[in-house]
Design an enzyme around this catalytic site. Sequence first.
Site, PDB file in Angstrom:
ATOM      1  N   ALA A  10      17.524  24.434  21.490  1.00 24.86           N
ATOM      2  CA  ALA A  10      17.869  25.682  20.801  1.00 24.86           C
ATOM      3  C   ALA A  10      18.959  25.458  19.770  1.00 24.86           C
ATOM      4  O   ALA A  10      19.848  26.283  19.595  1.00 24.86           O
ATOM      5  CB  ALA A  10      18.312  26.726  21.822  1.00 24.86           C
ATOM      6  N   ALA A  11      18.882  24.320  19.073  1.00 27.87           N
ATOM      7  CA  ALA A  11      19.957  23.970  18.142  1.00 27.87           C
ATOM      8  C   ALA A  11      19.592  24.178  16.680  1.00 27.87           C
ATOM      9  O   ALA A  11      20.460  24.120  15.820  1.00 27.87           O
ATOM     10  CB  ALA A  11      20.373  22.512  18.357  1.00 27.87           C
ATOM     11  N   GLY A  12      18.325  24.431  16.386  1.00 22.15           N
ATOM     12  CA  GLY A  12      17.909  24.569  14.988  1.00 22.15           C
ATOM     13  C   GLY A  12      18.448  25.833  14.350  1.00 22.15           C
ATOM     14  O   GLY A  12      18.646  26.855  15.003  1.00 22.15           O
ATOM     15  N   ARG A  16      14.058  29.564   7.837  1.00 24.30           N
ATOM     16  CA  ARG A  16      12.911  30.351   7.371  1.00 24.30           C
ATOM     17  C   ARG A  16      12.954  31.798   7.869  1.00 24.30           C
ATOM     18  O   ARG A  16      12.224  32.644   7.363  1.00 24.30           O
ATOM     19  CB  ARG A  16      11.595  29.678   7.802  1.00 24.30           C
ATOM     20  CG  ARG A  16      11.207  28.506   6.900  1.00 24.30           C
ATOM     21  CD  ARG A  16       9.895  27.907   7.322  1.00 24.30           C
ATOM     22  NE  ARG A  16      10.044  27.027   8.484  1.00 24.30           N
ATOM     23  CZ  ARG A  16       9.037  26.451   9.121  1.00 24.30           C
ATOM     24  NH1 ARG A  16       7.779  26.686   8.722  1.00 24.30           N
ATOM     25  NH2 ARG A  16       9.249  25.661  10.149  1.00 24.30           N
ATOM     26  N   LYS A 351      26.410  64.998  26.132  1.00 27.69           N
ATOM     27  CA  LYS A 351      27.149  63.750  25.952  1.00 27.69           C
ATOM     28  C   LYS A 351      28.239  63.647  27.004  1.00 27.69           C
ATOM     29  O   LYS A 351      29.035  64.565  27.188  1.00 27.69           O
ATOM     30  CB  LYS A 351      27.763  63.707  24.547  1.00 27.69           C
ATOM     31  CG  LYS A 351      28.360  62.370  24.125  1.00 27.69           C
ATOM     32  CD  LYS A 351      29.831  62.173  24.350  1.00 27.69           C
ATOM     33  CE  LYS A 351      30.754  63.234  23.884  1.00 27.69           C
ATOM     34  NZ  LYS A 351      32.202  62.862  24.098  1.00 27.69           N
ATOM     35  N   TYR A 387      36.749  68.749  21.236  1.00 28.95           N
ATOM     36  CA  TYR A 387      37.475  67.842  20.335  1.00 28.95           C
ATOM     37  C   TYR A 387      38.373  68.640  19.421  1.00 28.95           C
ATOM     38  O   TYR A 387      37.927  69.579  18.746  1.00 28.95           O
ATOM     39  CB  TYR A 387      36.452  67.042  19.522  1.00 28.95           C
ATOM     40  CG  TYR A 387      37.024  65.987  18.603  1.00 28.95           C
ATOM     41  CD1 TYR A 387      37.932  65.043  19.067  1.00 28.95           C
ATOM     42  CD2 TYR A 387      36.640  65.936  17.265  1.00 28.95           C
ATOM     43  CE1 TYR A 387      38.435  64.068  18.223  1.00 28.95           C
ATOM     44  CE2 TYR A 387      37.138  64.958  16.418  1.00 28.95           C
ATOM     45  CZ  TYR A 387      38.044  64.027  16.896  1.00 28.95           C
ATOM     46  OH  TYR A 387      38.543  63.061  16.060  1.00 28.95           O
ATOM     47  N   ALA A 423      28.191  87.069  26.971  1.00 24.94           N
ATOM     48  CA  ALA A 423      27.609  86.494  25.756  1.00 24.94           C
ATOM     49  C   ALA A 423      28.533  86.697  24.565  1.00 24.94           C
ATOM     50  O   ALA A 423      29.167  87.740  24.417  1.00 24.94           O
ATOM     51  CB  ALA A 423      26.253  87.122  25.487  1.00 24.94           C
TER      52      ALA A 423
END
Length: 454
Positions: A10-12, A16, A351, A387, A423
Site C-alpha cells: 500500500a505504498a504507491g 492516476r 438535534k 442559542y 398556543a
Amino acid sequence: MSGRFAVILAAGQGTRMKSKLYKVLHQVCGKPMVQHVVDQVQNVGFDETTVVVGHGAEQVKDTLRGEVTFSVQDEQLGTGHAVRCAEDALTGKKGVTVVLCGDTPLLTAKSIEKLIKTHEAAGAKASVLTAVAPDPTGYGRVMRNEAGHVQKIVEHKDASEEERLVSEINTGTYCFDNEQLFAALAEVTNDNVQGEYYLPDVIEILQQQGQTIAAYQTESFDETLGINDRVALSSAEAVMQARINEYWMREGVTLIDRKTTYISAEARIGRDVVVHPNVTIKGPSLIGEDCEIGAGSEIVNSTLGSLVHVRQSLVVDSEVGSGVAIGPFAHLRPNTKLEDDVRVGNFVELKKSTIGKASKVSHLSYIGDADIGSDVNVGCGVVTVNYDGRNKFKTTVEKEAFIGSGSNLIAPVQIGERAFVAAGSTITDDVPGEALSIARARQVNKENYVKKED
C-alpha cells in the site's frame, strides 16, 4: 511450527487518481479500499499482517492502527522492493506468506483461502492467483504445463501471438514459502526499463531452481480488479454494491429497486425490512427487523430498532427505538435519541435531543438541546430557542406535558409534568407541573381601523 503471514502492498502514490487523498484510502461502499483488503485477510486468519506504506503513510496508519503492523517503503522501487521492506518483520519465520495489493478491495477471503490450500496441496514454493479476463490485453499471461502447474508468466508486451490467445492472467496476488520468498528476493535485480525490482521475478528464480509453482484461478475476474483511477473506482463500487445488495436480499431484506439502493459495507439490516428506491444507508448503521425505509431516505451512522417507519427523511448519528415513525421530510441531526413509539412528523428538525416514549413532535418544529419526557405532545411550529449567539442552553419538558402550537421555549427553561403551554406563547420562565402557562399579548381589536386609513 509453520505460520501464516500476509503482506499488503500500500505504498504507491496513485497519481492516476488525480487526488489529494492517498489512493488506498479512497472509499468503496463507505470503507477505504485498503480496509476491505485487511478485513478479508483477517477473515482468513493470519498470524501476522504487515502493511507496506509509503506515500500518505501516517494517514494509512491512522486508518488501520491496532489491526496490523507496518513497514515503510521510503522509495517506490517496484513490488519486489516493497515486499523486501517487510523482511524485518518476517525474516526467518517458517510458513506461507500471501502478498496482496492494497488497491484490490473486491478480493474475498474465500479466494485467499483457496489460494493457500492450492499452494499447500501442490507442495509449491510459490503460487499465483489467476483469473480469466474478458479482455486480457495488458495483463501478464499464465502459461501452465500438462500437470496444471505454472510454467511461466509472460508479460503482454513479451508474449507471442499464440501466448496472447491465453486468457488466464496474473492478478498480482501470490502465495510463497516465506523463507524461499526472501531468499529469492535477494537475487532479484532492477535490470529493466523501469529500473525497478519486480515481484514476479521471484517466480522465474524459483522455477530455475526446479521448484513447483502452482496457481489457483478465481471464480470471478471482478474480484481481481485493481483501482488505479476514478473509472476503476466507480466499477469497483458498482460490483461491491451489487454484492452487498444481493447478500442482504438473501438474508431476508426486500430491496424494491436494488439498482438505486446504496448500502455501506459496514451496515447491518434485520429480516423483513423493506427498502424503497433511492435509499442510502451509510456507515455502521444498524437497522432492526420489520422496518420500512421510504424512498429517498438517508440513514447515516445510526441505529434503528424494530418496526420503524422512515419516510423521505434524513437520520444522522442518531438512535431510534422500536415502533417509531419518522417523516416525511424530517431531519434527525447528531446525538438525537428517540425512545419507543415516538412520532416525528413532516418538516421536523431534531438535534442533540432525547424524545421520550410515545411522545409526538408532529409538524414544522425545531427541537434542539432538549430533553423531552414520555407522552409529551409538541404542537405545530414549536421552537426550543437554545442559542443566544454565544452559548447553547437546555430545554427540559417533563412527561405528559402539552406544548401548544407556535410556542417558543426560551432556554434554559423547564416545563413541569402535565403542564400546559398555551398556543402562541413565548416561555421564558419555568412552568410548574400541572400549570397552564399563557405568555402572549392580550388581543386588541381596533374597530373600523381600515376605514380610517382609507
